[in-house]
Write an enzyme that holds these catalytic residues in place. Structure first.
Site, PDB file in Angstrom:
ATOM      1  N   SER A 194      -5.623  -4.407   0.934  1.00 46.91           N
ATOM      2  CA  SER A 194      -6.059  -5.808   0.770  1.00 46.91           C
ATOM      3  C   SER A 194      -4.902  -6.747   1.073  1.00 46.91           C
ATOM      4  O   SER A 194      -4.426  -7.466   0.189  1.00 46.91           O
ATOM      5  CB  SER A 194      -6.541  -6.028  -0.665  1.00 46.91           C
ATOM      6  OG  SER A 194      -5.529  -5.628  -1.590  1.00 46.91           O
ATOM      7  N   GLU A 195      -4.435  -6.749   2.319  1.00 49.20           N
ATOM      8  CA  GLU A 195      -3.248  -7.532   2.680  1.00 49.20           C
ATOM      9  C   GLU A 195      -3.375  -9.001   2.304  1.00 49.20           C
ATOM     10  O   GLU A 195      -2.404  -9.620   1.843  1.00 49.20           O
ATOM     11  CB  GLU A 195      -2.968  -7.397   4.178  1.00 49.20           C
ATOM     12  CG  GLU A 195      -2.283  -6.097   4.574  1.00 49.20           C
ATOM     13  CD  GLU A 195      -3.235  -4.925   4.640  1.00 49.20           C
ATOM     14  OE1 GLU A 195      -2.763  -3.788   4.743  1.00 49.20           O
ATOM     15  OE2 GLU A 195      -4.464  -5.171   4.567  1.00 49.20           O
TER      16      GLU A 195
ATOM     17  N   HIS B 243      -2.302  -0.358  15.280  1.00 45.69           N
ATOM     18  CA  HIS B 243      -1.068   0.035  14.595  1.00 45.69           C
ATOM     19  C   HIS B 243       0.150  -0.045  15.507  1.00 45.69           C
ATOM     20  O   HIS B 243       1.165   0.582  15.235  1.00 45.69           O
ATOM     21  CB  HIS B 243      -1.188   1.473  14.066  1.00 45.69           C
ATOM     22  CG  HIS B 243      -2.301   1.695  13.103  1.00 45.69           C
ATOM     23  ND1 HIS B 243      -3.613   1.762  13.494  1.00 45.69           N
ATOM     24  CD2 HIS B 243      -2.301   1.843  11.758  1.00 45.69           C
ATOM     25  CE1 HIS B 243      -4.383   1.969  12.438  1.00 45.69           C
ATOM     26  NE2 HIS B 243      -3.610   2.015  11.377  1.00 45.69           N
TER      27      HIS B 243
ATOM     28  N   ALA C  39       2.503  -3.834  11.186  1.00 49.60           N
ATOM     29  CA  ALA C  39       2.560  -5.268  11.450  1.00 49.60           C
ATOM     30  C   ALA C  39       1.201  -5.835  11.835  1.00 49.60           C
ATOM     31  O   ALA C  39       0.891  -6.994  11.522  1.00 49.60           O
ATOM     32  CB  ALA C  39       3.578  -5.555  12.552  1.00 49.60           C
ATOM     33  N   ASP C  40       0.365  -5.032  12.485  1.00 49.74           N
ATOM     34  CA  ASP C  40      -0.959  -5.499  12.914  1.00 49.74           C
ATOM     35  C   ASP C  40      -1.791  -6.019  11.751  1.00 49.74           C
ATOM     36  O   ASP C  40      -2.676  -6.863  11.925  1.00 49.74           O
ATOM     37  CB  ASP C  40      -1.730  -4.356  13.588  1.00 49.74           C
ATOM     38  CG  ASP C  40      -0.945  -3.663  14.679  1.00 49.74           C
ATOM     39  OD1 ASP C  40       0.170  -3.195  14.377  1.00 49.74           O
ATOM     40  OD2 ASP C  40      -1.444  -3.580  15.810  1.00 49.74           O
TER      41      ASP C  40
ATOM     42  N   GLU D 147       0.833  -1.197   0.000  1.00 49.77           N
ATOM     43  CA  GLU D 147       0.000   0.000   0.000  1.00 49.77           C
ATOM     44  C   GLU D 147       0.872   1.254   0.000  1.00 49.77           C
ATOM     45  O   GLU D 147       1.725   1.429   0.879  1.00 49.77           O
ATOM     46  CB  GLU D 147      -0.914  -0.011   1.229  1.00 49.77           C
ATOM     47  CG  GLU D 147      -1.914  -1.157   1.186  1.00 49.77           C
ATOM     48  CD  GLU D 147      -2.389  -1.580   2.567  1.00 49.77           C
ATOM     49  OE1 GLU D 147      -3.197  -2.523   2.628  1.00 49.77           O
ATOM     50  OE2 GLU D 147      -1.944  -0.984   3.577  1.00 49.77           O
TER      51      GLU D 147
END
Length: 251
Positions: A51-52, A122, A77-78, A21
């Site tokens: 859209s990980e 976050h 990382a979350d 992103e």
């Protein structure tokens, strides 16, 4: 050095593609990590939707295909929880599921922001979760010199590697191999940042610097400070840890 070493690797290996992103915007993403890559190879820096699960899976498929070495960035990382099935169930296990014969040259850059006030979605440090996953290498550079060496090793690896980056370290300064952006740190090698006989302190990532600051405040307590660098169970430097613990008997 984050930007420079990625640009260097893309110069030497045309298979490297970056996905994530905003990596293609903002003059190099939210922290400038893709600045050099955008200057050199904008067509290989692919901005994605939010859209990980999708782009992590896409990166995993590209790695399995063999024609690319994808570098996927999770802005925080979350967000790995959105992509948990792809990361833990598919990418981490793929090489073992197929007998170890198929390479999975997948690198995930994951930014940590613990302690910086970005809110509950976050601020996660995912190391403890990631290191329980068979198949993932996990590295945590604490300074510019190590970032270059560890990222180069990660990008040369045929297994999936997670590179953890704390946001506080992006603006940090220190010694770096500026004349050797091909420098690598061997797998499974911790660093002894300070030596002493009274105590063993074990740390990683941004906390290494905080530990040094704390030790400076108590010079009457000489301590070994071990910077783990490699966090996954297969790569943890047990020899360095054991030698220090046997010496100090206090951790």
């Amino acid at each position: 050095m984050v930007s420079e070493v990625m640009g260097r690797r893309m110069e030497t290996d045309e298979r490297i593609v970056v996905l994530g992103e905003d990596v293609d915007r903002l003059k190099g993403g939210t922290n400038g990590a893709t600045k050099r890559a955008l200057e050199l190879f904008p067509e290989r820096v692919l901005g994605t939707p939010i859209s990980e699960n999708a782009f992590a899976g896409l990166g995993g498929g590209m790695a399995l295909d063999g024609r690319f070495r994808p570098v996927v960035e999770f802005m925080y990382a979350d967000f790995m929880w959105v992509a948990a099935d792809q990361l833990f169930n598919q990418i981490a296990k793929a090489r073992h599921m197929f007998g170890g014969d198929g390479a999975v040259p997948f690198v995930l850059r994951s930014k940590l922001a613990a302690g910086t006030g970005y809110g509950s979605q976050h601020s996660m440090d995912p190391a403890g979760v990631l290191t329980t996953a068979p198949g993932l290498w996990v590295v945590a550079p604490s300074d510019p010199f190590d970032y270059v060496g560890l990222m180069n090793t990660a990008l040369a690896c045929d297994d999936p590697v997670v590179v953890l980056e704390h946001v506080d370290l992006y603006a940090s300064t220190g010694i770096a191999p500026v004349d050797d952006l091909d420098y690598r740190i061997p797998v499974g090698r911790a660093a002894l940042r300070r030596e002493g006989g009274d105590l063993t302190v074990i740390s990683y990532l941004s906390m290494v610097g905080h530990c040094l600051e704390a030790l400076d405040q108590v010079p009457e307590i000489p301590a070994d400070l071990i910077d783990l660098r490699w966090l996954d169970r297969a790569s943890l430097d047990w020899e360095t840890i054991e030698a220090s613990v046997r010496k100090t008997n206090r951790v």
